[in-house]
Design an enzyme around this catalytic site. Structure first.
Site, PDB file in Angstrom:
ATOM      1  N   LYS A 298       0.886  -1.181   0.000  1.00 21.14           N
ATOM      2  CA  LYS A 298       0.000   0.000   0.000  1.00 21.14           C
ATOM      3  C   LYS A 298       0.913   1.217   0.000  1.00 21.14           C
ATOM      4  O   LYS A 298       1.457   1.603   1.022  1.00 21.14           O
ATOM      5  CB  LYS A 298      -0.863  -0.022   1.269  1.00 21.14           C
TER       6      LYS A 298
ATOM      7  N   GLY B  99       6.951   5.462   7.840  1.00 16.95           N
ATOM      8  CA  GLY B  99       6.087   6.634   7.868  1.00 16.95           C
ATOM      9  C   GLY B  99       6.211   7.354   9.183  1.00 16.95           C
ATOM     10  O   GLY B  99       7.250   7.292   9.855  1.00 16.95           O
ATOM     11  N   SER B 100       5.157   8.024   9.568  1.00 16.76           N
ATOM     12  CA  SER B 100       5.212   8.878  10.750  1.00 16.76           C
ATOM     13  C   SER B 100       5.088   8.056  12.042  1.00 16.76           C
ATOM     14  O   SER B 100       4.481   6.982  12.050  1.00 16.76           O
ATOM     15  CB  SER B 100       4.067   9.883  10.692  1.00 16.76           C
TER      16      SER B 100
ATOM     17  N   VAL C 169       1.300   7.208  12.899  1.00 13.60           N
ATOM     18  CA  VAL C 169       0.700   6.066  12.198  1.00 13.60           C
ATOM     19  C   VAL C 169       1.431   4.778  12.592  1.00 13.60           C
ATOM     20  O   VAL C 169       0.812   3.715  12.701  1.00 13.60           O
ATOM     21  CB  VAL C 169       0.688   6.292  10.664  1.00 13.60           C
ATOM     22  N   GLY C 170       2.730   4.896  12.863  1.00 14.15           N
ATOM     23  CA  GLY C 170       3.482   3.719  13.326  1.00 14.15           C
ATOM     24  C   GLY C 170       2.859   3.113  14.575  1.00 14.15           C
ATOM     25  O   GLY C 170       2.789   1.884  14.730  1.00 14.15           O
TER      26      GLY C 170
ATOM     27  N   GLU D 295       9.875   1.864  10.531  1.00 12.83           N
ATOM     28  CA  GLU D 295      10.891   2.882  10.209  1.00 12.83           C
ATOM     29  C   GLU D 295      10.179   4.218  10.285  1.00 12.83           C
ATOM     30  O   GLU D 295       9.391   4.558   9.406  1.00 12.83           O
ATOM     31  CB  GLU D 295      11.436   2.673   8.790  1.00 12.83           C
TER      32      GLU D 295
ATOM     33  N   CYS E  44      13.659  10.986   6.263  1.00 12.24           N
ATOM     34  CA  CYS E  44      13.572  10.635   7.688  1.00 12.24           C
ATOM     35  C   CYS E  44      14.908  10.842   8.378  1.00 12.24           C
ATOM     36  O   CYS E  44      14.965  11.224   9.535  1.00 12.24           O
ATOM     37  CB  CYS E  44      13.105   9.207   7.843  1.00 12.24           C
TER      38      CYS E  44
ATOM     39  N   GLU F 156      10.094  16.677  14.429  1.00 17.59           N
ATOM     40  CA  GLU F 156      10.467  16.507  13.034  1.00 17.59           C
ATOM     41  C   GLU F 156       9.676  17.494  12.164  1.00 17.59           C
ATOM     42  O   GLU F 156       8.453  17.462  12.166  1.00 17.59           O
ATOM     43  CB  GLU F 156      10.157  15.074  12.607  1.00 17.59           C
TER      44      GLU F 156
HETATM   45  P1  NAD Z   1       2.313   8.785   7.200  1.00 12.25           P
HETATM   46  O1  NAD Z   1       2.580   7.999   8.418  1.00 12.25           O
HETATM   47  O2  NAD Z   1       1.215   9.761   7.222  1.00 12.25           O
HETATM   48  O3  NAD Z   1       1.992   7.820   5.978  1.00 12.25           O
HETATM   49  C1  NAD Z   1       2.811   6.714   5.674  1.00 12.25           C
HETATM   50  C2  NAD Z   1       1.967   5.645   5.026  1.00 12.25           C
HETATM   51  O4  NAD Z   1       1.018   5.185   5.996  1.00 12.25           O
HETATM   52  C3  NAD Z   1       1.159   6.110   3.813  1.00 12.25           C
HETATM   53  O5  NAD Z   1       1.134   5.084   2.860  1.00 12.25           O
HETATM   54  C4  NAD Z   1      -0.224   6.312   4.399  1.00 12.25           C
HETATM   55  O6  NAD Z   1      -1.252   6.172   3.452  1.00 12.25           O
HETATM   56  C5  NAD Z   1      -0.275   5.195   5.415  1.00 12.25           C
HETATM   57  N1  NAD Z   1      -1.256   5.387   6.488  1.00 12.25           N
HETATM   58  C6  NAD Z   1      -1.771   6.544   6.953  1.00 12.25           C
HETATM   59  N2  NAD Z   1      -2.679   6.291   7.919  1.00 12.25           N
HETATM   60  C7  NAD Z   1      -2.714   4.955   8.073  1.00 12.25           C
HETATM   61  C8  NAD Z   1      -3.440   4.086   8.934  1.00 12.25           C
HETATM   62  N3  NAD Z   1      -4.318   4.550   9.813  1.00 12.25           N
HETATM   63  N4  NAD Z   1      -3.211   2.758   8.850  1.00 12.25           N
HETATM   64  C9  NAD Z   1      -2.322   2.272   7.972  1.00 12.25           C
HETATM   65  N5  NAD Z   1      -1.625   3.041   7.119  1.00 12.25           N
HETATM   66  C10 NAD Z   1      -1.816   4.368   7.174  1.00 12.25           C
HETATM   67  O7  NAD Z   1       3.698   9.404   6.825  1.00 12.25           O
HETATM   68  P2  NAD Z   1       4.012  10.338   5.591  1.00 12.25           P
HETATM   69  O8  NAD Z   1       3.436  11.666   5.893  1.00 12.25           O
HETATM   70  O9  NAD Z   1       3.620   9.711   4.325  1.00 12.25           O
HETATM   71  O10 NAD Z   1       5.603  10.338   5.616  1.00 12.25           O
HETATM   72  C11 NAD Z   1       6.317  11.167   6.446  1.00 12.25           C
HETATM   73  C12 NAD Z   1       6.835  10.433   7.661  1.00 12.25           C
HETATM   74  O11 NAD Z   1       7.502   9.227   7.308  1.00 12.25           O
HETATM   75  C13 NAD Z   1       7.845  11.238   8.409  1.00 12.25           C
HETATM   76  O12 NAD Z   1       7.572  11.208   9.790  1.00 12.25           O
HETATM   77  C14 NAD Z   1       9.173  10.536   8.117  1.00 12.25           C
HETATM   78  O13 NAD Z   1      10.166  10.712   9.037  1.00 12.25           O
HETATM   79  C15 NAD Z   1       8.750   9.135   7.973  1.00 12.25           C
HETATM   80  N6  NAD Z   1       9.709   8.383   7.167  1.00 12.25           N
HETATM   81  C16 NAD Z   1      10.539   7.489   7.779  1.00 12.25           C
HETATM   82  C17 NAD Z   1      11.465   6.778   7.052  1.00 12.25           C
HETATM   83  C18 NAD Z   1      12.386   5.790   7.714  1.00 12.25           C
HETATM   84  O14 NAD Z   1      12.933   4.951   7.036  1.00 12.25           O
HETATM   85  N7  NAD Z   1      12.614   5.852   9.004  1.00 12.25           N
HETATM   86  C19 NAD Z   1      11.544   6.960   5.678  1.00 12.25           C
HETATM   87  C20 NAD Z   1      10.693   7.862   5.085  1.00 12.25           C
HETATM   88  C21 NAD Z   1       9.764   8.560   5.845  1.00 12.25           C
END
Ligand code: NAD
Length: 481
Positions: A175, A228-229, A232-233, A250, A284, A383
């Site tokens: 996804k 991701g964030s 959401v993590g 991550e 990130c 961040e």
């Molecule tokens: P996000 O957490 O909003 O979204 C990430 C993914 O999660 C997207 O595909 C989104 O559709 C999905 N998502 C959103 N809500 C969800 C839910 N309730 N259940 C399951 N999936 C859901 O993050 P973003 O805004 O897309 O990306 C930015 C963040 O990602 C920043 O905090 C950044 O630091 C982090 N990031 C981390 C790494 C790493 O390797 N550590 C790499 C890239 C980005």
């Protein structure tokens, strides 16, 4: 909005969402609509997981490791052949400068090359045990892996998570982020084209709260990989706990670059600037805090400001130092940090320039260096995910370690000193997943295990460590008495 867009791949068949719903795709460089993707949800996710299960128990499970590796390597070569096309797609969809998009596509190809080569080298172990017994440890794939990834490096993330999962023998349901996934659609087409069997990679485009949440909730998923964030993590980890499945997270970072007074200034300056402007700070592992020893603070920030002032921001095809950020929401978020810092009296020391290609409607922010930032200020703690660098003075080694470790994050760190013993002392005391000495690797290094401490997440991707995550040890005890 009802647009017929087939961006969902289940069991080798491209399809649109059952109810025909779509999500608009907007180019960050202009703010203009450039297309649409299907808005998949639970129905599509459940079908994709069932297809991945069948492929895991069928064709992929029966494909020898050497053959899996060959297919992945073939995909790597095909990606390299289509590099320019993929880079154009990636740059337009994410707003990143063409040179960065080209690097990203090269890295994507390299992930498949690396994990293609690793697929048949996942050896097991034997363990000395009681007389008359032979103990074998075999590494088995986990099964169906669910992958949820962000918008900042779509192509690279595809390579990072899918290549490792498939090399280890898993099948995948991916996804991607709704904000940017056009390159992933093309990469998935290439995967089918080179002969990766139907059902091994399934792609469901859609919103996080819909398709993403459905993937984390599906009880037939064996493993979750989330980038991701942190917010959401947390949701992903809770869903994983409900189904008792392991996950790799991550998440974000507030990574420090620590500059001591014996720094090689000319070596450090360009690296420190590039670590915060790369991908317009939407990395990130961006080096978003620069900790500077107080004895050289003034002269070092002045030199840094000169370089930040020279940074040029424009559209992806102008191919400058920085492109736009991903969306209007992200633009407002970054500007919000800058406005609050100004209201708090934090001085702007350096600021990049907007190029003529940064047209109205695009999501542009100026790279900004601010300081001195108090270590408790949100610019030193949270961040931003934009090109905003906080300069923070420190007194001595212990002070540097305390400030560097003094956030909720712990992803990577850079140490700038010529003192070898100090390099090692710091490297050991920093609570981060990667330490760079006299260098910095925002986003780089396919071979290098990568992941966080604290709210930066847990588990490791990249390198051979990722293959450990995507496999599980099985112990076989043979009684040959
Ligand atoms: P996000 O957490 O909003 O979204 C990430 C993914 O999660 C997207 O595909 C989104 O559709 C999905 N998502 C959103 N809500 C969800 C839910 N309730 N259940 C399951 N999936 C859901 O993050 P973003 O805004 O897309 O990306 C930015 C963040 O990602 C920043 O905090 C950044 O630091 C982090 N990031 C981390 C790494 C790493 O390797 N550590 C790499 C890239 C980005």
């Amino acid at each position: 909005m009802t647009e017929s867009i087939k961006t969902i791949l289940i069991d080798g068949k491209w399809q649109e969402a059952r109810d025909g719903d779509a999500i608009e795709v907007v180019a960050p460089s202009t703010g203009q609509r450039i297309g649409a993707i299907s808005r998949g949800g639970k129905t599509e996710i459940d079908a994709a997981v069932a297809a991945a299960r069948r492929a895991f128990e069928g064709v992929w499970g029966q494909t020898p490791a050497v053959e899996r590796g060959r297919l992945l390597s073939k995909l790597g070569l095909r990606i390299a052949e289509c590099a320019e096309e993929l880079a154009q797609i990636e740059a337009r969809d994410t707003g990143k400068a063409m040179k960065l998009a080209r690097n990203d596509v090269a890295a994507t190809a390299r992930y498949f090359e690396y994990y293609g080569g690793a697929a048949d080298k996942l050896h097991g172990e034997t363990i000395p045990f009681l007389e008359g017994y032979q103990v074998l440890i075999v590494r088995e794939p986990r099964g169906v892996a669910g992958h949820i990834i962000p918008w900042n490096y779509p192509a690279q993330m595809f390579g990072r998570t899918i290549a490792a999962a498939l090399a280890a023998g898993n099948t995948a349901v991916l996804k991607p982020a709704e904000e940017a996934c056009l390159s992933i659609i093309r990469l998935t087409e290439l995967a089918i084209e080179v002969g990766i069997p139907a059902g091994v990679i399934n792609l469901v485009t859609g919103y996080g709260e819909e398709a993403g949440a459905a993937l984390t909730a599906n009880p037939d998923v064996d493993f979750l990989s989330f980038t991701g964030s942190p917010e959401v993590g947390t949701l992903v980890q809770k869903a994983a706990a409900d189904n008792h499945v392991p996950c790799v997270l991550e998440l974000g970072g507030k990574s420090p670059q620590i500059v001591f007074d014996d720094v090689d200034v000319e070596k450090a300056l360009p690296v420190i600037v590039s670590a915060i402007i790369q991908n317009t700070g939407q990395t990130c592992s961006a080096g978003s805090r620069v900790l500077i020893q107080r004895t050289i603070y003034e002269e070092f920030v002045a030199a840094l400001a000169k370089r930040v002032n020279a940074v040029r921001v424009g559209s992806h095809d102008a191919d400058l130092d920085c492109g736009p950020v991903i969306s209007a929401v992200q633009c407002d978020r970054v500007r919000g940090f800058l406005e609050r810092a100004q209201a708090d009296g934090v001085a702007v020391i350096g600021e990049g320039r907007l190029d003529a290609s940064a047209v109205d409607g695009g999501f542009y922010v100026k790279p900004t260096l601010l300081g001195p930032v108090d270590e408790s200020h949100e610019l030193a703690q949270d961040e931003v995910f934009g090109p905003v660098l906080a300069a923070i003075p420190f007194d001595d080694e212990n002070d540097a370690i305390r400030i560097a470790n003094g956030t909720h994050f712990g992803l990577i760190a850079g140490i700038w000193t010529e003192n070898g013993a100090r390099q090692m002392r710091l490297a050991k005391k920093l609570r981060v997943g990667q330490v760079y000495i006299n260098g910095y690797g925002a986003g780089g290094g396919i071979e290098l295990p990568f992941g966080g401490f604290k709210r930066s997440g847990h588990g490791r991707e990249k390198g051979f460590e990722a293959l450990k995550e995507y496999t599980v040890a099985k112990t076989i005890v043979i009684n040959h008495k």
